[in-house]
Scaffold this motif. Structure first.
Motif, PDB file in Angstrom:
ATOM      1  N   TRP A 122      40.417 -26.150  43.117  1.00  0.00           N
ATOM      2  CA  TRP A 122      41.680 -25.367  43.657  1.00  0.00           C
ATOM      3  C   TRP A 122      41.866 -25.926  45.168  1.00  0.00           C
ATOM      4  N   VAL A 123      40.949 -26.314  45.969  1.00  0.00           N
ATOM      5  CA  VAL A 123      41.383 -27.099  47.098  1.00  0.00           C
ATOM      6  C   VAL A 123      42.133 -28.413  46.837  1.00  0.00           C
ATOM      7  N   LEU A 156      50.715 -30.260  47.903  1.00  0.00           N
ATOM      8  CA  LEU A 156      51.212 -30.356  49.271  1.00  0.00           C
ATOM      9  C   LEU A 156      51.572 -31.860  49.446  1.00  0.00           C
ATOM     10  N   LYS A 173      45.658 -27.998  45.598  1.00  0.00           N
ATOM     11  CA  LYS A 173      46.558 -27.622  46.880  1.00  0.00           C
ATOM     12  C   LYS A 173      46.804 -28.963  47.556  1.00  0.00           C
TER      13      LYS A 173
END
Length: 123
Positions: free
Chosen positions: A47-48, A55, A51
């Protein structure tokens, strides 16, 4: 007349969108491959990493939109010339400046969108 101008703008924006997405995917994947060792060493969750990828993709979109807009003009002109659209427009009474007007307006819109994107979305 207005229908043809809408056709020009829609084809140009479609080409720009395809180019932008292609460029962002290529740059994002190349940066991801370059940073894979750092991601493995950090033992971050998926998940990180998603992200971070998202971004970074927004930042790459901001940086690559002017390139996609420029390449979109070149590609639109080449495709329109190959399909005979430019010849038909010249025969129909369009001058080169009149053909450039819808593309210039769309490019100004993309420039404004880029400005707003850089001021409001990106940190």
């Amino acid at each position: 007349m207005v229908v043809f101008q809408r056709h020009i703008i829609s084809r140009y924006l479609l080409i720009c969108l395809i180019l932008l997405l292609s460029l962002v995917v290529v740059v994002s994947i190349s940066m991801l491959v370059e940073d894979v060792q750092a991601f493995v060493n950090s033992s971050a969750s998926g998940w990180v990493l998603a992200k971070i990828f998202g971004l970074r993709s927004l930042q790459y979109m901001y940086q690559l939109l002017p390139i996609a807009a420029f390449l979109g003009v070149l590609l639109w002109g080449a495709i329109a010339a190959k399909r005979g659209e430019l010849t038909a427009a010249y025969v129909g009474g369009y001058s080169p400046w009149r053909l450039a007007r819808p593309i210039a307006l769309a490019a100004l819109g993309l420039a404004g969108l880029t400005f707003l994107f850089g001021e409001m979305v990106l940190p």
